[in-house]
Design a protein around this motif. Structure first.
Motif, PDB file in Angstrom:
ATOM      1  N   VAL A  87      98.418  39.623 -57.125  1.00 40.06           N
ATOM      2  CA  VAL A  87      97.965  40.938 -57.566  1.00 40.06           C
ATOM      3  C   VAL A  87      96.443  40.914 -57.653  1.00 40.06           C
ATOM      4  N   MET A  88      95.812  41.920 -57.033  1.00 37.92           N
ATOM      5  CA  MET A  88      94.366  42.048 -57.077  1.00 37.92           C
ATOM      6  C   MET A  88      93.968  42.849 -58.302  1.00 37.92           C
ATOM      7  N   VAL A  89      93.209  42.219 -59.211  1.00 32.61           N
ATOM      8  CA  VAL A  89      92.709  42.908 -60.399  1.00 32.61           C
ATOM      9  C   VAL A  89      91.308  43.426 -60.098  1.00 32.61           C
ATOM     10  N   ARG A  90      91.125  44.734 -60.164  1.00 27.04           N
ATOM     11  CA  ARG A  90      89.837  45.361 -59.879  1.00 27.04           C
ATOM     12  C   ARG A  90      89.048  45.522 -61.176  1.00 27.04           C
ATOM     13  N   GLY A  91      87.914  44.864 -61.242  1.00 26.17           N
ATOM     14  CA  GLY A  91      87.098  44.900 -62.442  1.00 26.17           C
ATOM     15  C   GLY A  91      86.079  46.030 -62.433  1.00 26.17           C
ATOM     16  N   ILE A  92      86.062  46.834 -63.508  1.00 27.80           N
ATOM     17  CA  ILE A  92      85.046  47.885 -63.669  1.00 27.80           C
ATOM     18  C   ILE A  92      83.785  47.225 -64.213  1.00 27.80           C
ATOM     19  N   ALA A  93      82.697  47.284 -63.452  1.00 28.47           N
ATOM     20  CA  ALA A  93      81.492  46.509 -63.770  1.00 28.47           C
ATOM     21  C   ALA A  93      80.286  47.403 -64.017  1.00 28.47           C
ATOM     22  N   HIS A  94      79.264  46.809 -64.603  1.00 24.39           N
ATOM     23  CA  HIS A  94      78.008  47.519 -64.871  1.00 24.39           C
ATOM     24  C   HIS A  94      77.376  47.936 -63.544  1.00 24.39           C
ATOM     25  N   PRO A  95      76.927  49.180 -63.410  1.00 27.66           N
ATOM     26  CA  PRO A  95      76.394  49.659 -62.116  1.00 27.66           C
ATOM     27  C   PRO A  95      75.159  48.923 -61.638  1.00 27.66           C
ATOM     28  N   SER A  96      74.427  48.265 -62.524  1.00 23.40           N
ATOM     29  CA  SER A  96      73.228  47.539 -62.088  1.00 23.40           C
ATOM     30  C   SER A  96      73.573  46.392 -61.152  1.00 23.40           C
ATOM     31  N   LEU A  97      74.821  45.874 -61.235  1.00 20.82           N
ATOM     32  CA  LEU A  97      75.230  44.771 -60.368  1.00 20.82           C
ATOM     33  C   LEU A  97      75.265  45.185 -58.907  1.00 20.82           C
ATOM     34  N   PHE A  98      75.245  46.485 -58.641  1.00 19.43           N
ATOM     35  CA  PHE A  98      75.314  46.990 -57.278  1.00 19.43           C
ATOM     36  C   PHE A  98      73.961  47.517 -56.811  1.00 19.43           C
ATOM     37  N   SER A  99      72.944  47.222 -57.574  1.00 18.03           N
ATOM     38  CA  SER A  99      71.599  47.674 -57.244  1.00 18.03           C
ATOM     39  C   SER A  99      70.801  46.534 -56.615  1.00 18.03           C
ATOM     40  N   PRO A 100      69.931  46.834 -55.648  1.00 19.05           N
ATOM     41  CA  PRO A 100      69.067  45.785 -55.077  1.00 19.05           C
ATOM     42  C   PRO A 100      68.105  45.196 -56.096  1.00 19.05           C
ATOM     43  N   LEU A 101      67.944  45.865 -57.241  1.00 19.59           N
ATOM     44  CA  LEU A 101      67.026  45.360 -58.267  1.00 19.59           C
ATOM     45  C   LEU A 101      67.497  44.046 -58.861  1.00 19.59           C
ATOM     46  N   ILE A 102      68.790  43.777 -58.782  1.00 22.22           N
ATOM     47  CA  ILE A 102      69.334  42.620 -59.482  1.00 22.22           C
ATOM     48  C   ILE A 102      69.799  41.534 -58.517  1.00 22.22           C
ATOM     49  N   GLU A 103      69.433  41.645 -57.238  1.00 23.88           N
ATOM     50  CA  GLU A 103      69.823  40.631 -56.268  1.00 23.88           C
ATOM     51  C   GLU A 103      69.106  39.313 -56.543  1.00 23.88           C
ATOM     52  N   ALA A 104      69.758  38.215 -56.122  1.00 25.42           N
ATOM     53  CA  ALA A 104      69.172  36.895 -56.318  1.00 25.42           C
ATOM     54  C   ALA A 104      67.866  36.779 -55.539  1.00 25.42           C
ATOM     55  N   GLU A 105      66.887  36.150 -56.154  1.00 27.21           N
ATOM     56  CA  GLU A 105      65.582  36.034 -55.512  1.00 27.21           C
ATOM     57  C   GLU A 105      65.641  35.168 -54.259  1.00 27.21           C
ATOM     58  N   ASN A 106      66.507  34.151 -54.239  1.00 27.93           N
ATOM     59  CA  ASN A 106      66.588  33.280 -53.069  1.00 27.93           C
ATOM     60  C   ASN A 106      67.429  33.890 -51.948  1.00 27.93           C
ATOM     61  N   LYS A 107      68.085  35.021 -52.217  1.00 26.56           N
ATOM     62  CA  LYS A 107      68.866  35.776 -51.232  1.00 26.56           C
ATOM     63  C   LYS A 107      70.070  35.011 -50.703  1.00 26.56           C
ATOM     64  N   GLU A 108      70.470  33.949 -51.363  1.00 27.21           N
ATOM     65  CA  GLU A 108      71.688  33.259 -50.951  1.00 27.21           C
ATOM     66  C   GLU A 108      72.905  34.059 -51.409  1.00 27.21           C
ATOM     67  N   PHE A 109      74.047  33.797 -50.778  1.00 23.71           N
ATOM     68  CA  PHE A 109      75.286  34.457 -51.170  1.00 23.71           C
ATOM     69  C   PHE A 109      75.619  33.993 -52.576  1.00 23.71           C
ATOM     70  N   SER A 110      75.585  34.909 -53.546  1.00 19.75           N
ATOM     71  CA  SER A 110      75.562  34.542 -54.951  1.00 19.75           C
ATOM     72  C   SER A 110      76.855  34.899 -55.666  1.00 19.75           C
ATOM     73  N   PHE A 111      76.895  34.580 -56.964  1.00 20.04           N
ATOM     74  CA  PHE A 111      78.047  34.917 -57.801  1.00 20.04           C
ATOM     75  C   PHE A 111      78.270  36.421 -57.847  1.00 20.04           C
TER      76      PHE A 111
END
Length: 710
Positions: free
Chosen positions: A477-501
């Motif tokens: 079963v796939m559980v879909r998590g409702i998350a903070h919208p900032s997680l989908f903003s480019p402002l919060i991307e990892a600085e090293n640009k690696e595939f992150s958590f």
């Protein structure tokens, strides 16, 4: 060879051949010409005894789509019935390797007199109805086989077409751009509301950018893998005069040497090896793969003969200049995949340059991969597309309808990568049946949705990974998590640009909080993970562990009642036995430089505050990274309470007071679940990680380590 080929002429400018050997593996599905032509004859060809015939038709826009007669009166349209992929679906990753690339290359390098054309690999299989088209633009080899590791996975959710440039073809760069552009415009004309994906590998990256620059009003998603726009700074530039003077008898060694410059043979050889094998078995299989692959590299001399190599290098130089001069005109969504060990071109520096030059660009950096990144282990293209939220079926991304659940290979990779954390925290899952009995496992949680899992958000979301993994592993079963919208903003991307958590959160179903998304999840009968306390709970202060920070308004109850959803309150504890909070928000704000940075960052995130306008603690949701001190870990404990049915309680849609009563009941049950666990965990004989490790070493796997009696 001649007897195995049937030629079909449409006009002096349009011809193609069907080779029995090639088309046992590759299905010609779309061919384009610069002039309109009469319908193709209905001649049929025997292909390996598996397919009785190929029939083609020509549309007014000169697109030609082939269908396969299966010999039983049915025709395969290469499109599946409209349905969804189930969690842990088989994406076939690792079933085709570089050995297949080199073997298949022999079949399609023979001169046929034809120009560039499109083909769809049969291994792509039928795609889901409504899937967008994906056009693969090859690198310097021109074969169109560069996606071979990804055919099966991409072919499920894209209408895949690969560009083949024959070895002897000498079409100038502008001609290739026009060829791709005609197909793009024809597809846009037939489906104007669907995006068109251009995957450009190396040289193909220049081609994709050129097409995007010339068509700014078409909805394009451009994916570049080590684009050759940096060819002007390539290590190959000084070699051009030497290659021209090289005797023909020595040229056979050039492609062989180039293969080691362009890619990492070790990563190519490990694609189909199970990383969970014992070390001796692993290295035995690695040695066997290398032994089988390396002799085949000599075939690259046929793929790129001397005249073709010189032509391609000159073409690369011109293509890079052409694309770079038009970067300012590109409006498309662009995703750049860059390798850290690219010995052919400076891909890492180029990715950062493109990030600053293009209007809508994202970068993912893979420090251990070489130039031919799509042929190397550890890079699943569909995984990257999903994790970066780059997949969509229409002009606007729909986080519910466009979601593709994790495949079996992705889940296996997650289990291997997160194994240390599961062993570290030793999660215990308990659930409550309809009769109120508490049992170990998830048996008390309904399998059929819509189900809302509503609970406590532990410090830094430590509970997330084991929870989602367990539902997938045990219930699929796939559980879909409702998350903070900032997680989908480019402002919060990892600085090293690696595939992150954060990318993995999106890959495993996280989507921005919002009423519309919750509405769609309930309507599609999904399992939804809700944290009313949000960021305030996950980033709590010292002394606030296991304290709920829920808003006064019953935000989700009325939505649940509207769809008759089942609500499962759950509690989770163990953060105080995993890590100690040593620096909270108040502490960090007292640090001069660090505090100023937190203030500055949170000003950028003001527009993402989903609790703005509310009063009290719940409205105070600053984002920061707290200071944690790891402990010798105890264990994480989850208790899913008795399911609460809302079916038949539609009156709550109108009665706010009844909705509030149910909301407070849910909150109370979450708190009582945590109180129960805090008391019972002291009875667990395997609470300590050392005891669990010893038990696992001599008796049972991690999920079977005993705990307290419920």
């Amino acid at each position: 060879m001649a007897s195995s080929v049937k030629s079909f002429g449409l006009s002096p400018n349009f011809a193609f051949t069907i080779d029995k050997r090639v088309h046992s593996r590759y299905q010609i599905r779309c061919l384009a010409s610069r002039d309109s032509a009469a319908a193709l004859s209905s001649d049929s060809v025997k292909i390996n005894g598996a397919v009785n015939g190929i029939s083609t038709s020509v549309k007014e826009d000169s697109k030609r789509a082939a269908s396969i007669d299966l010999g039983n009166g049915h025709v395969s349209s290469n499109v599946e019935e409209e349905r969804k992929l189930e969690p842990l679906w088989d994406d076939g990753y690792g079933t085709q390797t570089v050995k297949d690339y080199l073997n298949y290359a022999k079949d399609i390098i023979n001169p046929d007199g034809g120009p560039a054309r499109w083909f769809t690999p049969i291994s792509c299989g039928p795609h889901l109805r409504g899937s967008p088209i994906l056009l693969f633009l090859p690198g310097m080899d021109g074969l169109g086989l560069g996606l071979i590791l990804h055919h099966k996975s991409l072919g499920k959710v894209f209408d895949v077409r690969c560009m083949h440039i024959p070895v002897q073809d000498r079409t100038p760069f502008e001609g290739l751009v026009e060829f791709v552009e005609e197909t793009v415009r024809a597809e846009h004309s037939s489906s104007p509301n669907k995006p068109i994906y251009l995957v450009g590998d190396s040289f193909g990256g220049c081609l994709a950018l050129a097409v995007a620059a010339r068509n700014p009003k078409i909805d394009l998603v451009v994916i570049l893998t080590n684009p050759a726009t940096s060819f002007g700074r390539s290590q190959l530039q000084p070699l051009l005069p030497l290659l021209e003077a090289l005797p023909d008898e020595l040229h056979a060694t050039v492609p062989y040497l180039l293969s080691f410059v362009m890619g990492d043979p070790m990563k190519m050889a490990t694609v189909d090896i199970n990383t969970m094998l014992p070390p001796t078995r692993y290295f035995e299989q690695l040695a066997a793969n290398l032994t089988a692959m390396l002799p085949r590299l000599s075939g690259l001399a046929d793929i790129i003969p001397k005249e073709t190599l010189l032509w391609k290098l000159k073409l690369l130089k011109y293509a890079a200049a052409y694309a770079n001069s038009r970067l300012h005109a590109i409006k498309a969504e662009v995703l750049v995949l860059a390798s850290g060990k690219d010995n052919m071109i400076p891909s890492q520096d180029e990715a950062w340059r493109l990030l600053g030059s293009l209007q809508n660009c994202k970068v993912r950096y893979f420090k251990d991969n070489g130039h031919t990144i799509l042929l190397e282990d550890g890079v699943n293209l569909l995984t990257i597309i999903k994790g970066t939220c780059t997949y969509r079926r229409s002009r606007y991304r729909d986080y519910v309808m466009d979601f593709i659940p994790p495949s079996a290979s992705e889940f296996k990779q997650a289990l291997e990568g997160n194994g240390w954390f599961r062993n570290y925290v030793g999660p215990v899952m308990l659930s409550t049946g309809e009769d109120g009995e508490i049992v170990r496992g998830l048996g008390g949680v309904p399998n059929e949705g819509p189900v809302l899992l509503v609970g406590y958000h532990m410090l830094m979301g430590l509970e997330l990974v084991p929870l989602v993994e367990e539902f997938l592993r045990v219930k699929k079963v796939m559980v879909r998590g409702i998350a903070h919208p900032s997680l989908f903003s480019p402002l919060i991307e990892a600085e090293n640009k690696e595939f992150s958590f954060l990318d993995y959160l999106k890959l495993y179903g996280a989507l921005p909080v919002g009423a519309s998304n919750l509405f769609k999840l309930c309507k599609t009968k999904s399992h939804v993970l809700l944290y009313p306390g949000g960021a305030r709970e996950a980033l709590h202060k010292k002394g606030e562990e296991y304290k709920l920070f829920w808003p006064d308004q019953p935000e989700f109850v009325r939505m649940a009642a509207r769809f008759g959803a089942t609500i499962v309150p759950f509690g989770v504890i163990g953060e105080d036995d995993i890590a100690e909070l040593v620096l909270d928000y108040d502490d960090l704000m007292k640090v001069p430089i660090w505090g100023d940075r937190i203030r500055s960052d949170n000003k950028k995130y003001e527009s993402f505050n989903v609790r703005s306008g509310m009063s009290g603690e719940i409205a105070n949701q600053p984002l920061f990274i707290p200071g944690l001190l790891p402990k010798i870990p105890g264990r994480l404990y989850y208790l899913f309470g008795r399911p609460i049915e809302t079916k038949g309680k539609e009156e709550m849609l109108k009665d706010r007071e009844k909705a509030r009563e149910l909301y407070l009941q849910i909150k109370s049950q979450v708190e009582s679940n945590m109180s129960y666990l805090l008391k019972k965990r002291n009875e667990d004989p395997y609470k300590n990680v050392l005891d669990r490790t010893f038990y696992r070493a001599i008796r049972a796997p991690m999920d079977q380590v005993p705990t307290f009696e419920p």
